[in-house]
Design a protein around this motif. Structure first.
Motif, short mmCIF file in Angstrom:
data_model
loop_
_atom_site.label_atom_id
_atom_site.label_comp_id
_atom_site.label_asym_id
_atom_site.label_seq_id
_atom_site.Cartn_x
_atom_site.Cartn_y
_atom_site.Cartn_z
N LEU A 1 0.79 -1.33 -0.14
CA LEU A 1 0.51 -0.03 -0.26
C LEU A 1 0.80 1.31 0.31
N THR A 2 0.54 2.02 -0.54
CA THR A 2 1.46 3.46 -0.94
C THR A 2 0.51 4.14 0.59
N PRO A 3 1.69 5.69 0.50
CA PRO A 3 1.41 6.76 1.74
C PRO A 3 -0.27 7.07 1.72
N THR A 4 -0.25 7.31 1.04
CA THR A 4 -2.00 7.89 1.04
C THR A 4 -2.53 6.67 1.16
N GLN A 5 -2.39 5.46 0.72
CA GLN A 5 -3.47 5.13 0.99
C GLN A 5 -3.56 3.81 2.32
N ILE A 6 -2.41 3.82 3.08
CA ILE A 6 -2.07 3.61 4.31
C ILE A 6 -2.73 4.08 5.08
N GLY A 7 -2.68 6.08 4.59
CA GLY A 7 -3.63 7.60 5.75
C GLY A 7 -4.96 7.23 5.42
N ILE A 8 -5.68 6.51 4.28
CA ILE A 8 -6.75 6.32 4.27
C ILE A 8 -7.40 5.05 4.46
N VAL A 9 -6.82 3.79 4.75
CA VAL A 9 -6.97 2.28 5.89
C VAL A 9 -7.13 2.89 7.32
N LEU A 10 -5.87 4.26 7.38
CA LEU A 10 -6.55 4.33 9.49
C LEU A 10 -7.29 5.75 8.96
N ALA A 11 -7.30 6.24 8.59
CA ALA A 11 -8.43 7.25 8.43
C ALA A 11 -10.21 6.11 8.41
N VAL A 12 -10.39 5.51 7.52
CA VAL A 12 -11.20 5.32 7.19
C VAL A 12 -12.58 4.73 8.54
N PRO A 13 -11.58 4.25 9.14
CA PRO A 13 -11.99 3.19 10.87
C PRO A 13 -12.22 4.28 11.64
N MET A 14 -11.50 5.81 11.92
CA MET A 14 -11.98 6.39 12.25
C MET A 14 -12.93 6.99 12.39
N ALA A 15 -13.61 7.04 11.25
CA ALA A 15 -15.02 8.12 10.76
C ALA A 15 -15.79 7.25 11.29
N VAL A 16 -15.89 5.59 11.26
CA VAL A 16 -16.28 4.52 11.60
C VAL A 16 -16.41 5.14 13.13
N ARG A 17 -15.70 4.65 13.26
CA ARG A 17 -15.40 5.15 15.05
C ARG A 17 -16.46 6.66 15.38
N ALA A 18 -16.38 7.84 14.69
CA ALA A 18 -17.41 8.87 14.93
C ALA A 18 -18.33 8.50 15.03
N LEU A 19 -18.93 8.37 14.12
CA LEU A 19 -20.32 7.97 12.98
C LEU A 19 -21.64 6.41 14.20
N ILE A 20 -20.34 5.74 13.92
CA ILE A 20 -21.42 4.07 14.78
C ILE A 20 -20.74 3.80 16.68
N THR A 21 -19.98 4.53 16.29
CA THR A 21 -19.22 4.03 17.79
C THR A 21 -20.03 4.86 18.77
N PRO A 22 -20.37 6.20 19.22
CA PRO A 22 -21.56 6.85 19.34
C PRO A 22 -23.44 5.93 19.88
N PHE A 23 -23.98 5.40 18.81
CA PHE A 23 -25.16 4.47 18.62
C PHE A 23 -24.16 3.29 19.69
N MET A 24 -22.93 2.59 19.15
CA MET A 24 -22.60 1.45 19.67
C MET A 24 -22.71 1.05 21.54
N VAL A 25 -22.07 2.67 21.55
CA VAL A 25 -21.85 2.24 23.08
C VAL A 25 -23.08 2.35 23.82
N THR A 26 -24.26 3.84 23.21
CA THR A 26 -25.29 4.41 24.27
C THR A 26 -25.99 2.51 24.11
N MET A 27 -26.35 2.25 23.34
CA MET A 27 -26.79 0.88 23.21
C MET A 27 -26.73 0.19 24.42
N GLY A 28 -24.85 -0.05 25.41
CA GLY A 28 -24.04 -0.28 26.71
C GLY A 28 -25.30 -0.63 27.79
#
Length: 400
Positions: free
Chosen positions: A42-69
């Motif tokens: 993977l290129t540096p740009t692709q590495i940055g994307i692979v690391l960043a997209v899960p963070m966006a998922v965390r921002a959008l999905i994690t609040p719902f997943m944690v609130t379920m607790g």
């Protein structure tokens, strides 16, 4: 009663064991997962994307997943399910090839994995309220595990190659599943009485607990902490790659990561007197100041010893900011809403971290180590928000 947990003597070691397992994973993932991605071409740009997209998922999905607790009224049970799901899904990386397949697997793992730390913190804060425990004394074991994982994984990468990272990471995920099964039960009583309501933070005495999610002091505290955490995006994505290019071995890279977390461990170990002296607000200010210093100095081409000393500032850029946020939440938010507070913090920090990580690949390609200096801007903005927060706090103290 806020929550029905096992007794205080068994609570601390069981939550500490969970922190050990979770942060062992983080100690492998943060420094060395980018090296594994590099072995997959993977290129540096692709590495940055692979690391960043899960963070966006965390921002959008994690609040719902944690609130379920909070809604499930048993945070342990839902933590076990999330840990097992993340473990099974991570195994798909052994079969993935190419940028898109790797990205897809990392994203689905993140949906379940990223909820584990805030759920663990929510259980820990319940113990802080009910048993009067020292959060820092429990949390420091996660930092110790992070250091150990840095050194062990670094030695393995030095002896073998970056391809060893995934098998070691998979084994660590399995340990998280086991530790989640051993967590203390956390059955929440949502009918909190006045006696259950935590004290408000210093400098925010006017009804913060009752209106926590609408109070600007709490929201500004979360934002300041999130800015400090987002300032680590460059080093999380490209610190190891830069140090490798600079000629440091895998073991040396692991030691550099360990140095920062050792400083964090020291802070957590003395967190009670430090908190008494400076309060959550002072810790947030210290974190922002350290952010400016750390990232302004990082682009200097230091020797190994120089970077070792500089890494000690991680104790403030991460540790002080984290403690400031956790104790603000502990004092301001009722137990039944702690998961929601953690989710709100993860949303704010996740959005910021995802954005900065997504662009960090291009920054690193264009500016190299000089790109780290851009991270100092987050500390400057954090200090501006801190000044605003203090001004609002003083007004609240003067109000009738």
């Amino acid at each position: 009663m806020i929550a029905r947990l096992t007794g205080p003597t068994s609570f601390a070691p069981r939550i500490a064991l969970f922190y050990v397992a979770v942060f062992s994973v983080v100690g492998i993932y943060l420094p060395f997962f980018p090296l594994w991605l590099e072995t997959r071409a993977l290129t540096p740009t692709q590495i940055g994307i692979v690391l960043a997209v899960p963070m966006a998922v965390r921002a959008l999905i994690t609040p719902f997943m944690v609130t379920m607790g909070d809604r499930a009224r048993d945070r342990r049970g839902i933590t076990v399910r999330y840990a097992a799901s993340a473990f099974v899904l991570l195994g798909l990386l052994f079969l993935a090839s190419g940028f898109w397949q790797i990205l897809a697997v990392v994203v689905v793992v993140a949906v379940f994995w990223d909820a584990l730390i805030p759920l663990g913190d929510a259980i820990a804060l319940s113990g802080v309220r009910k048993f009067g425990m020292d959060y820092g004394q429990i949390r420091l074991w996660g930092s110790v595990a992070f250091v150990a994982a840095n050194i062990v994984a670094g030695a393995l990468v030095s002896a073998l190659t970056g391809s060893v990272v995934l098998p070691v990471l998979f084994l660590a995920y399995g340990c998280v599943v086991v530790s989640s099964l051993l967590l203390p039960a956390s059955k929440i009583n949502t009918e909190a009485t006045d006696a259950d309501t935590p004290a408000t933070p210093a400098g925010a005495k006017s009804g913060l607990s009752a209106y926590a999610f609408r109070h600007p002091v709490l929201l500004l505290s979360l934002a300041i902490g999130a800015l400090s955490q987002a300032s680590h995006a460059m080093i999380y994505g490209f610190g190891s790659l830069y140090w490798q290019q600079a000629g440091f071995s895998g073991l040396e890279i692991g030691v550099l990561w360990a140095a920062g977390v050792l400083a964090e461990v020291v802070l957590f170990a003395v967190s009670k007197p430090v908190l008494r002296r400076f309060g959550p607000s002072g810790l947030l200010a210290a974190g922002s100041v350290a952010v400016v210093l750390r990232w302004v100095l990082f682009p200097v081409h230091w020797s190994f010893a120089g970077y070792f000393v500089l890494q000690i500032l991680h104790g403030a850029t991460f540790g002080a900011a984290h403690l400031g946020v956790m104790h603000t939440i502990s004092r301001a938010v009722p137990d039944a809403q702690t998961g929601r507070a953690q989710a709100t913090y993860f949303f704010i920090s996740g959005i910021l971290m995802a954005f900065v990580t997504a662009i960090s690949g291009q920054i690193f390609v264009r500016y190299g180590v000089g790109g780290f200096a851009f991270m100092a801007l987050f500390g400057v903005l954090g200090l501006v928000l801190w000044a605003l927060m203090r001004s609002l706090s003083r007004r609240a103290e003067l109000s009738p």
